[in-house]
Design a protein around this motif. Structure first.
Motif, PDB file in Angstrom:
ATOM      1  N   ARG A 250       0.857  -1.213  -0.117  1.00 20.07           N
ATOM      2  CA  ARG A 250      -0.166   0.115   0.014  1.00 20.07           C
ATOM      3  C   ARG A 250       0.839   1.192  -0.102  1.00 20.07           C
ATOM      4  NH1 ARG A 250      -5.104   1.193  -0.654  1.00 20.07           N
ATOM      5  NH2 ARG A 250      -5.562   2.106   1.029  1.00 20.07           N
ATOM      6  N   TYR A 251       1.895   1.177   0.881  1.00 18.65           N
ATOM      7  CA  TYR A 251       2.716   2.318   0.833  1.00 18.65           C
ATOM      8  C   TYR A 251       3.578   2.725  -0.429  1.00 18.65           C
ATOM      9  CZ  TYR A 251       6.547   5.436   2.064  1.00 18.65           C
ATOM     10  OH  TYR A 251       7.656   6.569   1.912  1.00 18.65           O
ATOM     11  N   GLU A 252       3.905   1.372  -0.917  1.00 22.01           N
ATOM     12  CA  GLU A 252       4.740   1.584  -2.426  1.00 22.01           C
ATOM     13  C   GLU A 252       3.556   2.090  -3.507  1.00 22.01           C
ATOM     14  OE1 GLU A 252       6.059  -2.396  -2.982  1.00 22.01           O
ATOM     15  OE2 GLU A 252       7.906  -1.748  -1.611  1.00 22.01           O
ATOM     16  N   SER A 253       2.413   1.743  -3.541  1.00 24.75           N
ATOM     17  CA  SER A 253       1.486   2.291  -4.310  1.00 24.75           C
ATOM     18  C   SER A 253       1.295   3.786  -4.081  1.00 24.75           C
ATOM     19  CB  SER A 253       0.033   1.815  -4.204  1.00 24.75           C
ATOM     20  OG  SER A 253       0.115   0.246  -4.351  1.00 24.75           O
ATOM     21  N   TYR A 254       1.343   4.039  -2.898  1.00 25.90           N
ATOM     22  CA  TYR A 254       1.013   5.550  -2.737  1.00 25.90           C
ATOM     23  C   TYR A 254       2.401   6.159  -3.264  1.00 25.90           C
ATOM     24  CZ  TYR A 254       1.495   9.988   0.209  1.00 25.90           C
ATOM     25  OH  TYR A 254       1.651  11.072   0.332  1.00 25.90           O
ATOM     26  N   VAL A 255       3.488   5.907  -2.973  1.00 28.19           N
ATOM     27  CA  VAL A 255       4.763   6.624  -3.298  1.00 28.19           C
ATOM     28  C   VAL A 255       4.728   6.745  -4.882  1.00 28.19           C
ATOM     29  CG1 VAL A 255       7.224   6.545  -3.683  1.00 28.19           C
ATOM     30  CG2 VAL A 255       5.972   5.966  -1.575  1.00 28.19           C
ATOM     31  N   LYS A 256       4.188   5.663  -5.549  1.00 20.62           N
ATOM     32  CA  LYS A 256       4.392   5.620  -7.154  1.00 20.62           C
ATOM     33  C   LYS A 256       3.369   6.745  -7.582  1.00 20.62           C
ATOM     34  CE  LYS A 256       5.504   1.123  -8.828  1.00 20.62           C
ATOM     35  NZ  LYS A 256       5.319  -0.244  -9.244  1.00 20.62           N
ATOM     36  N   MET A 257       2.272   6.618  -6.987  1.00 24.99           N
ATOM     37  CA  MET A 257       1.185   7.644  -7.411  1.00 24.99           C
ATOM     38  C   MET A 257       1.425   8.994  -7.048  1.00 24.99           C
ATOM     39  SD  MET A 257      -2.673   5.938  -6.623  1.00 24.99           S
ATOM     40  CE  MET A 257      -2.491   3.984  -6.247  1.00 24.99           C
ATOM     41  N   LEU A 258       2.011   9.250  -5.560  1.00 23.35           N
ATOM     42  CA  LEU A 258       2.529  10.907  -5.572  1.00 23.35           C
ATOM     43  C   LEU A 258       3.500  11.228  -6.509  1.00 23.35           C
ATOM     44  CD1 LEU A 258       2.290  12.903  -3.461  1.00 23.35           C
ATOM     45  CD2 LEU A 258       4.173  11.800  -2.230  1.00 23.35           C
ATOM     46  N   LYS A 259       4.527  10.168  -6.847  1.00 22.46           N
ATOM     47  CA  LYS A 259       5.529  10.883  -7.791  1.00 22.46           C
ATOM     48  C   LYS A 259       4.949  11.105  -9.150  1.00 22.46           C
ATOM     49  CE  LYS A 259       9.444   9.340  -5.446  1.00 22.46           C
ATOM     50  NZ  LYS A 259      10.566   8.532  -4.946  1.00 22.46           N
ATOM     51  N   GLU A 260       4.115  10.247  -9.540  1.00 19.26           N
ATOM     52  CA  GLU A 260       3.339  10.656 -10.735  1.00 19.26           C
ATOM     53  C   GLU A 260       2.710  12.113 -10.793  1.00 19.26           C
ATOM     54  OE1 GLU A 260       1.116   7.325 -12.192  1.00 19.26           O
ATOM     55  OE2 GLU A 260      -0.185   8.686 -13.088  1.00 19.26           O
ATOM     56  N   ILE A 261       2.030  12.066  -9.786  1.00 16.47           N
ATOM     57  CA  ILE A 261       1.271  13.389  -9.558  1.00 16.47           C
ATOM     58  C   ILE A 261       2.062  14.537  -9.400  1.00 16.47           C
ATOM     59  CG2 ILE A 261      -0.339  14.968  -7.957  1.00 16.47           C
ATOM     60  CD1 ILE A 261      -1.570  12.188  -7.328  1.00 16.47           C
ATOM     61  N   GLN A 262       3.166  14.266  -8.645  1.00 15.60           N
ATOM     62  CA  GLN A 262       4.135  15.423  -8.663  1.00 15.60           C
ATOM     63  C   GLN A 262       4.681  15.718  -9.695  1.00 15.60           C
ATOM     64  OE1 GLN A 262       6.687  13.873  -5.393  1.00 15.60           O
ATOM     65  NE2 GLN A 262       5.913  15.305  -3.578  1.00 15.60           N
ATOM     66  N   GLU A 263       5.109  14.991 -10.502  1.00 17.43           N
ATOM     67  CA  GLU A 263       5.840  15.222 -11.893  1.00 17.43           C
ATOM     68  C   GLU A 263       4.800  15.733 -12.925  1.00 17.43           C
ATOM     69  OE1 GLU A 263       7.383  11.657 -14.214  1.00 17.43           O
ATOM     70  OE2 GLU A 263       8.756  11.348 -12.267  1.00 17.43           O
ATOM     71  N   LYS A 264       3.630  15.664 -12.721  1.00 18.67           N
ATOM     72  CA  LYS A 264       2.616  16.212 -13.718  1.00 18.67           C
ATOM     73  C   LYS A 264       2.384  17.673 -13.152  1.00 18.67           C
ATOM     74  CE  LYS A 264      -0.337  12.512 -15.513  1.00 18.67           C
ATOM     75  NZ  LYS A 264      -1.140  11.756 -14.614  1.00 18.67           N
ATOM     76  N   ALA A 265       2.284  18.046 -11.914  1.00 20.26           N
ATOM     77  CA  ALA A 265       2.223  19.160 -11.306  1.00 20.26           C
ATOM     78  C   ALA A 265       3.423  19.987 -11.949  1.00 20.26           C
ATOM     79  CB  ALA A 265       2.375  19.162  -9.919  1.00 20.26           C
TER      80      ALA A 265
END
Ligand code: GTP
Ligand code: ZN
Length: 295
Positions: free
Chosen positions: A276-291
Protein backbone atom coordinates in the motif's frame (compact mmCIF):
# COMPACT_ATOMS: atom_id res chain seq x y z
CA UNK A 1 -58.68 9.04 -14.50
CA UNK A 2 -56.61 9.84 -11.43
CA UNK A 3 -53.25 11.45 -12.03
CA UNK A 4 -51.49 11.25 -8.69
CA UNK A 5 -47.84 12.02 -8.58
CA UNK A 6 -45.51 9.13 -7.84
CA UNK A 7 -41.83 8.64 -7.08
CA UNK A 8 -39.58 6.82 -9.48
CA UNK A 9 -35.96 6.24 -10.46
CA UNK A 10 -34.66 7.06 -13.94
CA UNK A 11 -33.41 3.85 -15.58
CA UNK A 12 -32.44 5.02 -19.07
CA UNK A 13 -32.99 7.47 -21.89
CA UNK A 14 -34.20 7.27 -25.46
CA UNK A 15 -33.41 10.68 -26.96
CA UNK A 16 -36.08 12.83 -25.32
CA UNK A 17 -37.94 10.04 -23.59
CA UNK A 18 -36.94 8.36 -20.39
CA UNK A 19 -37.84 5.16 -18.64
CA UNK A 20 -38.84 5.63 -15.00
CA UNK A 21 -39.35 2.78 -12.55
CA UNK A 22 -42.04 3.36 -9.94
CA UNK A 23 -40.25 3.02 -6.59
CA UNK A 24 -43.25 1.38 -4.96
CA UNK A 25 -44.63 -0.96 -7.60
CA UNK A 26 -41.56 -1.55 -9.77
CA UNK A 27 -43.64 -0.79 -12.86
CA UNK A 28 -41.83 0.99 -15.69
CA UNK A 29 -43.18 4.08 -17.43
CA UNK A 30 -42.06 5.76 -20.60
CA UNK A 31 -41.99 9.44 -19.68
CA UNK A 32 -41.73 12.84 -21.28
CA UNK A 33 -40.25 15.84 -19.53
CA UNK A 34 -42.31 18.86 -18.58
CA UNK A 35 -41.41 21.87 -20.70
CA UNK A 36 -40.07 23.75 -17.71
CA UNK A 37 -36.95 21.57 -17.61
CA UNK A 38 -35.82 22.86 -20.99
CA UNK A 39 -36.53 26.45 -19.97
CA UNK A 40 -34.59 26.04 -16.75
CA UNK A 41 -31.77 24.20 -18.49
CA UNK A 42 -32.09 21.25 -16.11
CA UNK A 43 -32.13 17.65 -17.20
CA UNK A 44 -32.51 14.51 -15.18
CA UNK A 45 -29.77 11.91 -15.58
CA UNK A 46 -29.76 8.15 -15.06
CA UNK A 47 -30.21 7.35 -11.35
CA UNK A 48 -32.16 10.49 -10.50
CA UNK A 49 -35.17 10.16 -8.26
CA UNK A 50 -38.07 11.96 -9.92
CA UNK A 51 -41.69 12.82 -9.28
CA UNK A 52 -43.83 11.74 -12.19
CA UNK A 53 -47.49 11.57 -13.15
CA UNK A 54 -48.75 8.45 -14.90
CA UNK A 55 -50.94 9.48 -17.85
CA UNK A 56 -52.30 6.30 -19.32
CA UNK A 57 -51.07 2.75 -19.58
CA UNK A 58 -47.32 2.82 -19.23
CA UNK A 59 -46.81 6.47 -20.14
CA UNK A 60 -46.10 9.40 -17.87
CA UNK A 61 -44.68 12.89 -17.41
CA UNK A 62 -41.73 13.80 -15.21
CA UNK A 63 -42.58 16.75 -12.97
CA UNK A 64 -39.60 17.24 -10.68
CA UNK A 65 -36.09 16.01 -9.94
CA UNK A 66 -35.37 15.35 -6.29
CA UNK A 67 -32.13 16.35 -4.62
CA UNK A 68 -29.10 14.43 -5.95
CA UNK A 69 -27.19 12.67 -3.21
CA UNK A 70 -24.18 12.18 -5.47
CA UNK A 71 -23.20 12.53 -9.10
CA UNK A 72 -20.68 10.37 -10.85
CA UNK A 73 -19.30 11.82 -14.10
CA UNK A 74 -18.00 8.77 -15.95
CA UNK A 75 -20.45 7.21 -16.49
CA UNK A 76 -22.90 10.00 -15.73
CA UNK A 77 -25.14 8.57 -12.99
CA UNK A 78 -26.84 10.22 -10.05
CA UNK A 79 -27.25 8.79 -6.56
CA UNK A 80 -24.69 6.01 -6.84
CA UNK A 81 -24.60 4.40 -3.40
CA UNK A 82 -21.45 2.35 -3.76
CA UNK A 83 -18.73 1.11 -6.04
CA UNK A 84 -18.01 -2.61 -6.23
CA UNK A 85 -14.31 -2.91 -7.06
CA UNK A 86 -13.58 -6.33 -8.49
CA UNK A 87 -10.08 -7.75 -8.62
CA UNK A 88 -8.27 -11.05 -9.19
CA UNK A 89 -4.91 -12.54 -8.26
CA UNK A 90 -4.72 -14.96 -11.20
CA UNK A 91 -6.00 -14.79 -14.77
CA UNK A 92 -5.37 -11.90 -14.76
CA UNK A 93 -2.97 -11.17 -11.94
CA UNK A 94 -4.05 -7.60 -11.26
CA UNK A 95 -1.11 -5.63 -9.80
CA UNK A 96 -1.95 -4.35 -6.33
CA UNK A 97 -0.97 -0.90 -7.55
CA UNK A 98 -3.79 -1.02 -10.10
CA UNK A 99 -6.23 -2.09 -7.42
CA UNK A 100 -5.00 0.75 -5.19
CA UNK A 101 -5.62 3.18 -8.04
CA UNK A 102 -9.22 2.08 -8.33
CA UNK A 103 -9.53 2.49 -4.57
CA UNK A 104 -8.02 5.99 -4.65
CA UNK A 105 -10.40 7.09 -7.41
CA UNK A 106 -13.41 5.78 -5.52
CA UNK A 107 -12.24 7.47 -2.32
CA UNK A 108 -11.85 10.68 -4.29
CA UNK A 109 -15.55 10.51 -5.18
CA UNK A 110 -16.30 9.92 -1.49
CA UNK A 111 -18.30 6.83 -2.41
CA UNK A 112 -18.53 3.74 -0.21
CA UNK A 113 -16.53 0.83 -1.60
CA UNK A 114 -17.02 -2.90 -1.48
CA UNK A 115 -14.05 -4.99 -2.54
CA UNK A 116 -14.59 -8.25 -4.40
CA UNK A 117 -11.84 -10.81 -4.81
CA UNK A 118 -13.11 -12.92 -7.71
CA UNK A 119 -11.92 -16.21 -9.22
CA UNK A 120 -11.11 -17.70 -5.83
CA UNK A 121 -11.60 -21.10 -7.46
CA UNK A 122 -8.15 -20.52 -8.97
CA UNK A 123 -6.44 -19.61 -5.69
CA UNK A 124 -4.65 -21.38 -2.84
CA UNK A 125 -5.83 -20.72 0.69
CA UNK A 126 -2.71 -18.73 1.67
CA UNK A 127 -2.94 -16.44 -1.37
CA UNK A 128 -6.39 -15.44 -0.16
CA UNK A 129 -5.16 -15.00 3.41
CA UNK A 130 -2.35 -12.75 2.27
CA UNK A 131 -4.78 -10.57 0.33
CA UNK A 132 -7.11 -10.42 3.32
CA UNK A 133 -4.25 -9.26 5.53
CA UNK A 134 -3.85 -6.15 3.37
CA UNK A 135 -7.46 -5.26 2.55
CA UNK A 136 -9.65 -7.16 5.00
CA UNK A 137 -9.60 -4.42 7.62
CA UNK A 138 -9.95 -1.55 5.16
CA UNK A 139 -13.08 -2.41 3.21
CA UNK A 140 -15.89 -4.94 3.23
CA UNK A 141 -14.38 -7.85 1.32
CA UNK A 142 -16.37 -10.47 -0.53
CA UNK A 143 -14.57 -13.50 -1.93
CA UNK A 144 -16.36 -14.87 -4.96
CA UNK A 145 -16.23 -17.28 -7.81
CA UNK A 146 -18.56 -16.86 -10.75
CA UNK A 147 -17.74 -20.48 -11.58
CA UNK A 148 -18.52 -22.22 -8.26
CA UNK A 149 -20.97 -19.45 -7.22
CA UNK A 150 -19.18 -19.08 -3.91
CA UNK A 151 -19.84 -15.68 -2.32
CA UNK A 152 -22.54 -14.72 -4.83
CA UNK A 153 -25.37 -14.59 -2.29
CA UNK A 154 -23.21 -12.45 0.00
CA UNK A 155 -22.53 -10.07 -2.87
CA UNK A 156 -26.26 -9.94 -3.64
CA UNK A 157 -26.89 -8.77 -0.10
CA UNK A 158 -24.58 -5.82 -0.61
CA UNK A 159 -26.57 -4.79 -3.68
CA UNK A 160 -29.96 -4.76 -1.89
CA UNK A 161 -31.81 -1.47 -2.26
CA UNK A 162 -28.77 0.36 -3.62
CA UNK A 163 -27.44 1.75 -6.88
CA UNK A 164 -24.06 0.11 -7.50
CA UNK A 165 -21.34 0.68 -10.06
CA UNK A 166 -18.94 -2.14 -10.84
CA UNK A 167 -15.30 -1.27 -11.47
CA UNK A 168 -12.15 -3.25 -12.06
CA UNK A 169 -9.62 -4.17 -14.70
CA UNK A 170 -10.71 -5.88 -17.87
CA UNK A 171 -11.15 -9.62 -17.50
CA UNK A 172 -11.61 -9.82 -13.73
CA UNK A 173 -15.16 -11.10 -14.22
CA UNK A 174 -17.50 -8.13 -13.76
CA UNK A 175 -19.97 -9.37 -16.38
CA UNK A 176 -19.68 -12.95 -15.16
CA UNK A 177 -20.51 -11.85 -11.62
CA UNK A 178 -23.54 -9.90 -12.83
CA UNK A 179 -24.72 -12.97 -14.72
CA UNK A 180 -24.21 -15.13 -11.64
CA UNK A 181 -26.22 -12.65 -9.57
CA UNK A 182 -29.10 -12.56 -12.00
CA UNK A 183 -28.95 -14.46 -15.26
CA UNK A 184 -31.52 -12.11 -16.79
CA UNK A 185 -29.63 -8.93 -16.01
CA UNK A 186 -28.52 -8.23 -19.55
CA UNK A 187 -31.95 -8.98 -20.94
CA UNK A 188 -34.06 -7.33 -18.31
CA UNK A 189 -34.75 -4.09 -20.10
CA UNK A 190 -38.54 -4.34 -19.86
CA UNK A 191 -41.27 -4.31 -22.42
CA UNK A 192 -41.10 -0.60 -22.98
CA UNK A 193 -37.58 -0.62 -24.29
CA UNK A 194 -38.28 -3.66 -26.45
CA UNK A 195 -40.97 -1.65 -28.12
CA UNK A 196 -38.56 1.20 -28.60
CA UNK A 197 -35.64 -0.86 -29.72
CA UNK A 198 -37.71 -2.17 -32.57
CA UNK A 199 -37.91 1.46 -33.62
CA UNK A 200 -34.79 3.39 -34.40
CA UNK A 201 -34.20 4.80 -30.91
CA UNK A 202 -31.01 3.85 -29.19
CA UNK A 203 -29.77 4.64 -25.77
CA UNK A 204 -26.39 6.29 -25.45
CA UNK A 205 -26.39 7.13 -21.76
CA UNK A 206 -25.69 4.74 -18.92
CA UNK A 207 -28.57 2.54 -17.83
CA UNK A 208 -29.62 1.13 -14.51
CA UNK A 209 -30.40 -2.57 -14.56
CA UNK A 210 -32.78 -3.94 -11.98
CA UNK A 211 -31.32 -6.82 -9.95
CA UNK A 212 -33.90 -9.52 -9.35
CA UNK A 213 -33.45 -9.72 -5.59
CA UNK A 214 -33.21 -5.97 -5.10
CA UNK A 215 -31.05 -3.02 -6.09
CA UNK A 216 -29.81 -1.61 -9.38
CA UNK A 217 -26.50 -1.88 -11.15
CA UNK A 218 -25.11 0.53 -13.72
CA UNK A 219 -24.59 -1.23 -17.04
CA UNK A 220 -21.21 0.38 -17.78
CA UNK A 221 -18.20 -0.12 -15.53
CA UNK A 222 -16.92 2.91 -13.65
CA UNK A 223 -13.44 4.41 -13.61
CA UNK A 224 -12.40 3.19 -17.03
CA UNK A 225 -9.56 5.72 -16.97
CA UNK A 226 -7.09 5.32 -14.12
CA UNK A 227 -5.67 8.82 -14.58
CA UNK A 228 -5.08 10.63 -11.30
CA UNK A 229 -6.16 13.86 -12.95
CA UNK A 230 -6.99 16.65 -10.56
CA UNK A 231 -5.69 15.00 -7.39
CA UNK A 232 -3.36 17.33 -5.49
CA UNK A 233 -0.11 15.95 -4.06
CA UNK A 234 -1.25 16.95 -0.56
CA UNK A 235 -4.60 15.30 -1.05
CA UNK A 236 -3.43 11.81 -1.98
CA UNK A 237 -2.43 10.76 1.55
CA UNK A 238 -6.04 11.12 2.73
CA UNK A 239 -7.22 8.74 0.02
CA UNK A 240 -5.25 5.93 1.70
CA UNK A 241 -7.69 5.56 4.53
CA UNK A 242 -5.39 3.63 6.89
CA UNK A 243 -2.66 6.31 6.92
CA UNK A 244 -2.58 8.18 10.22
CA UNK A 245 -1.52 11.44 8.65
CA UNK A 246 -1.72 13.49 11.83
CA UNK A 247 0.92 11.50 13.68
CA UNK A 248 3.97 12.59 11.68
CA UNK A 249 6.35 15.22 13.08
CA UNK A 250 5.55 17.63 10.27
CA UNK A 251 1.81 18.22 9.89
CA UNK A 252 2.15 18.52 6.09
CA UNK A 253 4.28 15.37 5.82
CA UNK A 254 3.75 13.50 2.56
CA UNK A 255 5.64 10.48 3.91
CA UNK A 256 8.57 10.52 1.50
CA UNK A 257 11.85 11.84 2.92
CA UNK A 258 10.61 13.78 5.93
CA UNK A 259 12.16 12.87 9.28
CA UNK A 260 10.06 11.28 12.01
CA UNK A 261 7.41 10.14 9.60
CA UNK A 262 4.90 8.00 11.45
CA UNK A 263 3.58 6.36 8.29
CA UNK A 264 7.02 5.17 7.21
CA UNK A 265 7.66 3.94 10.73
CA UNK A 266 4.48 1.87 10.58
CA UNK A 267 5.63 0.33 7.31
CA UNK A 268 9.01 -0.51 8.83
CA UNK A 269 7.34 -2.16 11.82
CA UNK A 270 5.12 -4.19 9.51
CA UNK A 271 1.99 -2.52 10.85
CA UNK A 272 1.13 -1.04 7.48
CA UNK A 273 1.34 -3.17 4.33
CA UNK A 274 4.40 -2.30 2.28
CA UNK A 275 2.47 -2.72 -0.96
CA UNK A 276 0.00 0.00 0.00
CA UNK A 277 2.83 2.38 0.86
CA UNK A 278 4.62 1.56 -2.40
CA UNK A 279 1.44 2.24 -4.38
CA UNK A 280 1.15 5.53 -2.58
CA UNK A 281 4.72 6.57 -3.40
CA UNK A 282 4.32 5.66 -7.08
CA UNK A 283 1.10 7.63 -7.39
CA UNK A 284 2.49 10.58 -5.48
CA UNK A 285 5.57 10.77 -7.72
CA UNK A 286 3.38 10.61 -10.79
CA UNK A 287 1.19 13.45 -9.51
CA UNK A 288 4.19 15.53 -8.50
CA UNK A 289 5.81 15.09 -11.91
CA UNK A 290 2.64 16.19 -13.66
CA UNK A 291 2.34 19.23 -11.41
CA UNK A 292 5.96 20.09 -12.19
CA UNK A 293 5.45 19.81 -15.94
CA UNK A 294 2.43 22.12 -15.89
CA UNK A 295 3.18 25.52 -17.42
N1 GTP B 1 -12.06 -19.49 -13.13
C1 GTP B 1 -12.88 -18.42 -13.15
N2 GTP B 1 -13.07 -17.73 -14.29
C2 GTP B 1 -13.90 -16.67 -14.27
C3 GTP B 1 -14.55 -16.25 -13.09
N3 GTP B 1 -15.29 -15.14 -13.38
C4 GTP B 1 -15.09 -14.89 -14.67
N4 GTP B 1 -14.25 -15.79 -15.23
C5 GTP B 1 -13.79 -15.82 -16.64
O1 GTP B 1 -12.97 -14.68 -16.85
C6 GTP B 1 -13.13 -14.17 -18.18
C7 GTP B 1 -13.48 -12.68 -18.16
O2 GTP B 1 -14.73 -12.50 -17.52
P1 GTP B 1 -15.69 -11.25 -17.83
O3 GTP B 1 -16.90 -11.41 -16.99
O4 GTP B 1 -15.85 -11.07 -19.28
O5 GTP B 1 -14.78 -10.06 -17.26
P2 GTP B 1 -15.08 -8.48 -17.27
O6 GTP B 1 -14.52 -7.95 -16.01
O7 GTP B 1 -16.53 -8.25 -17.49
O8 GTP B 1 -14.21 -8.01 -18.49
P3 GTP B 1 -14.38 -6.68 -19.40
O9 GTP B 1 -15.73 -6.77 -20.04
O10 GTP B 1 -13.24 -6.77 -20.35
O11 GTP B 1 -14.25 -5.49 -18.48
C8 GTP B 1 -14.21 -15.03 -18.82
O12 GTP B 1 -13.58 -16.01 -19.60
C9 GTP B 1 -14.91 -15.68 -17.64
O13 GTP B 1 -15.47 -16.93 -17.95
C10 GTP B 1 -14.34 -17.01 -11.89
O14 GTP B 1 -14.86 -16.72 -10.80
N5 GTP B 1 -13.48 -18.08 -11.98
ZN1 ZN C 1 4.76 11.16 7.24
Amino acid sequence: MTSKRRLGVVLRFYSNLLVVEDLETGKQYLCKLRGKFKKQGIRPITGDTVEFTPIHGDEGVVENILHRRSELKKPSVANVDQVIVVTTLRKPEVPLEILDRFIVLVEREKLPLVLVLNKIDLLERDEITEFEKIYGNLYPLVKTSAVTKEGISELKEYLQGKISVFAGMSGVGKSSLLNAIDENLKLRTGEISEKLERGRHTTTTAQLLRVRDGGWVVDTPGFASLELEGIEPEELRYLFIEFENDKCFFPDCVHLDEPECFVKMQVMKGKLPRSRYESYVKMLKEIQEKAFRKP
